[in-house]
Design a protein around this motif. Structure first.
Motif, PDB file in Angstrom:
ATOM      1  N   ARG A 280      27.766  24.278  66.630  1.00  0.00           N
ATOM      2  CA  ARG A 280      27.092  23.890  65.385  1.00  0.00           C
ATOM      3  C   ARG A 280      25.710  24.541  65.407  1.00  0.00           C
ATOM      4  O   ARG A 280      24.794  24.034  66.039  1.00  0.00           O
ATOM      5  CB  ARG A 280      26.997  22.383  65.262  1.00  0.00           C
ATOM      6  N   LEU A 281      25.610  25.663  64.736  1.00  0.00           N
ATOM      7  CA  LEU A 281      24.397  26.467  64.742  1.00  0.00           C
ATOM      8  C   LEU A 281      23.468  26.010  63.627  1.00  0.00           C
ATOM      9  O   LEU A 281      23.883  25.869  62.476  1.00  0.00           O
ATOM     10  CB  LEU A 281      24.777  27.935  64.569  1.00  0.00           C
ATOM     11  N   ARG A 282      22.213  25.757  63.983  1.00  0.00           N
ATOM     12  CA  ARG A 282      21.226  25.251  63.038  1.00  0.00           C
ATOM     13  C   ARG A 282      20.030  26.198  62.997  1.00  0.00           C
ATOM     14  O   ARG A 282      19.149  26.113  63.852  1.00  0.00           O
ATOM     15  CB  ARG A 282      20.787  23.854  63.442  1.00  0.00           C
ATOM     16  N   PRO A 283      20.013  27.133  62.028  1.00  0.00           N
ATOM     17  CA  PRO A 283      18.845  28.002  61.902  1.00  0.00           C
ATOM     18  C   PRO A 283      17.590  27.148  61.673  1.00  0.00           C
ATOM     19  O   PRO A 283      17.571  26.274  60.807  1.00  0.00           O
ATOM     20  CB  PRO A 283      19.166  28.859  60.672  1.00  0.00           C
ATOM     21  N   THR A 284      16.577  27.379  62.491  1.00  0.00           N
ATOM     22  CA  THR A 284      15.394  26.522  62.499  1.00  0.00           C
ATOM     23  C   THR A 284      14.135  27.362  62.588  1.00  0.00           C
ATOM     24  O   THR A 284      14.017  28.228  63.447  1.00  0.00           O
ATOM     25  CB  THR A 284      15.439  25.568  63.716  1.00  0.00           C
ATOM     26  N   GLY A 285      13.177  27.100  61.696  1.00  0.00           N
ATOM     27  CA  GLY A 285      11.882  27.779  61.761  1.00  0.00           C
ATOM     28  C   GLY A 285      10.979  27.063  62.760  1.00  0.00           C
ATOM     29  O   GLY A 285      10.680  25.883  62.585  1.00  0.00           O
ATOM     30  N   PHE A 286      10.580  27.759  63.787  1.00  0.00           N
ATOM     31  CA  PHE A 286       9.725  27.176  64.820  1.00  0.00           C
ATOM     32  C   PHE A 286       8.252  27.524  64.614  1.00  0.00           C
ATOM     33  O   PHE A 286       7.424  27.235  65.464  1.00  0.00           O
ATOM     34  CB  PHE A 286      10.169  27.645  66.212  1.00  0.00           C
ATOM     35  N   GLY A 287       7.923  28.180  63.527  1.00  0.00           N
ATOM     36  CA  GLY A 287       6.545  28.598  63.288  1.00  0.00           C
ATOM     37  C   GLY A 287       6.322  30.002  63.818  1.00  0.00           C
ATOM     38  O   GLY A 287       7.220  30.622  64.389  1.00  0.00           O
ATOM     39  N   PRO A 288       5.117  30.510  63.636  1.00  0.00           N
ATOM     40  CA  PRO A 288       4.842  31.884  64.068  1.00  0.00           C
ATOM     41  C   PRO A 288       4.883  32.013  65.588  1.00  0.00           C
ATOM     42  O   PRO A 288       4.527  31.097  66.311  1.00  0.00           O
ATOM     43  CB  PRO A 288       3.441  32.156  63.524  1.00  0.00           C
ATOM     44  N   SER A 289       5.307  33.170  66.040  1.00  0.00           N
ATOM     45  CA  SER A 289       5.366  33.427  67.480  1.00  0.00           C
ATOM     46  C   SER A 289       3.960  33.639  68.028  1.00  0.00           C
ATOM     47  O   SER A 289       3.110  34.253  67.389  1.00  0.00           O
ATOM     48  CB  SER A 289       6.200  34.679  67.742  1.00  0.00           C
ATOM     49  N   LEU A 290       3.733  33.133  69.226  1.00  0.00           N
ATOM     50  CA  LEU A 290       2.459  33.323  69.901  1.00  0.00           C
ATOM     51  C   LEU A 290       2.548  34.453  70.921  1.00  0.00           C
ATOM     52  O   LEU A 290       1.552  34.821  71.540  1.00  0.00           O
ATOM     53  CB  LEU A 290       2.021  32.026  70.589  1.00  0.00           C
ATOM     54  N   PHE A 291       3.744  35.004  71.097  1.00  0.00           N
ATOM     55  CA  PHE A 291       3.950  36.062  72.073  1.00  0.00           C
ATOM     56  C   PHE A 291       3.107  37.284  71.724  1.00  0.00           C
ATOM     57  O   PHE A 291       3.052  37.726  70.582  1.00  0.00           O
ATOM     58  CB  PHE A 291       5.430  36.458  72.117  1.00  0.00           C
ATOM     59  N   GLY A 292       2.407  37.809  72.703  1.00  0.00           N
ATOM     60  CA  GLY A 292       1.609  39.009  72.502  1.00  0.00           C
ATOM     61  C   GLY A 292       0.246  38.773  71.871  1.00  0.00           C
ATOM     62  O   GLY A 292      -0.501  39.725  71.649  1.00  0.00           O
ATOM     63  N   ARG A 293      -0.098  37.545  71.612  1.00  0.00           N
ATOM     64  CA  ARG A 293      -1.405  37.240  71.010  1.00  0.00           C
ATOM     65  C   ARG A 293      -2.409  36.891  72.103  1.00  0.00           C
ATOM     66  O   ARG A 293      -2.051  36.358  73.161  1.00  0.00           O
ATOM     67  CB  ARG A 293      -1.288  36.087  70.038  1.00  0.00           C
ATOM     68  N   SER A 294      -3.650  37.169  71.825  1.00  0.00           N
ATOM     69  CA  SER A 294      -4.702  36.854  72.800  1.00  0.00           C
ATOM     70  C   SER A 294      -4.922  35.341  72.850  1.00  0.00           C
ATOM     71  O   SER A 294      -4.480  34.615  71.950  1.00  0.00           O
ATOM     72  CB  SER A 294      -6.004  37.548  72.404  1.00  0.00           C
ATOM     73  N   ALA A 295      -5.612  34.888  73.862  1.00  0.00           N
ATOM     74  CA  ALA A 295      -5.908  33.462  74.000  1.00  0.00           C
ATOM     75  C   ALA A 295      -6.695  32.966  72.776  1.00  0.00           C
ATOM     76  O   ALA A 295      -6.469  31.857  72.298  1.00  0.00           O
ATOM     77  CB  ALA A 295      -6.693  33.200  75.278  1.00  0.00           C
ATOM     78  N   LEU A 296      -7.581  33.776  72.263  1.00  0.00           N
ATOM     79  CA  LEU A 296      -8.373  33.382  71.095  1.00  0.00           C
ATOM     80  C   LEU A 296      -7.483  33.252  69.859  1.00  0.00           C
ATOM     81  O   LEU A 296      -7.645  32.307  69.067  1.00  0.00           O
ATOM     82  CB  LEU A 296      -9.486  34.405  70.840  1.00  0.00           C
ATOM     83  N   GLU A 297      -6.527  34.167  69.689  1.00  0.00           N
ATOM     84  CA  GLU A 297      -5.619  34.102  68.548  1.00  0.00           C
ATOM     85  C   GLU A 297      -4.684  32.898  68.624  1.00  0.00           C
ATOM     86  O   GLU A 297      -4.308  32.351  67.595  1.00  0.00           O
ATOM     87  CB  GLU A 297      -4.796  35.382  68.461  1.00  0.00           C
ATOM     88  N   ARG A 298      -4.314  32.491  69.856  1.00  0.00           N
ATOM     89  CA  ARG A 298      -3.417  31.345  70.001  1.00  0.00           C
ATOM     90  C   ARG A 298      -4.160  30.081  69.686  1.00  0.00           C
ATOM     91  O   ARG A 298      -3.696  29.139  69.194  1.00  0.00           O
ATOM     92  CB  ARG A 298      -2.854  31.275  71.427  1.00  0.00           C
TER      93      ARG A 298
END
Length: 84
Positions: A66-84
């Protein structure tokens, strides 16, 4: 056990849009779980309209999931500590 109510519900959460080692391992477990005993669900990043995420494409090949497409918000991968 044939009724959904008597099965043990299991939810896997997969937020990366590209499947990594963790997604591959979870997919193996999802495939192997006995559907007579477990009601298997997966929340997965959907991608964009007309372009499903690679993770969604991989998980959509698993029978009786049972697949549930879900928006988890914007990815934080590759962002600086300040951007996160």
């Amino acid at each position: 056990m044939t009724a959904t109510a008597s099965k043990i519900p299991v939810l896997f959460i997969n937020s990366p849009s590209k499947p990594g080692a963790d997604t591959q391992i979870q997919a193996l477990i999802m495939r192997a779980l006995d559907r007579e005993r477990f009601d298997v669900h997966a929340a997965c990043t959907p991608g964009s309209p007309g372009a499903p995420s690679a993770s969604l494409e991989l998980l959509s090949t698993i029978p009786d999931l049972r697949l549930r497409p879900t928006g988890f918000g914007p990815s934080l991968f590759g962002r600086s500590a300040l951007e996160r």
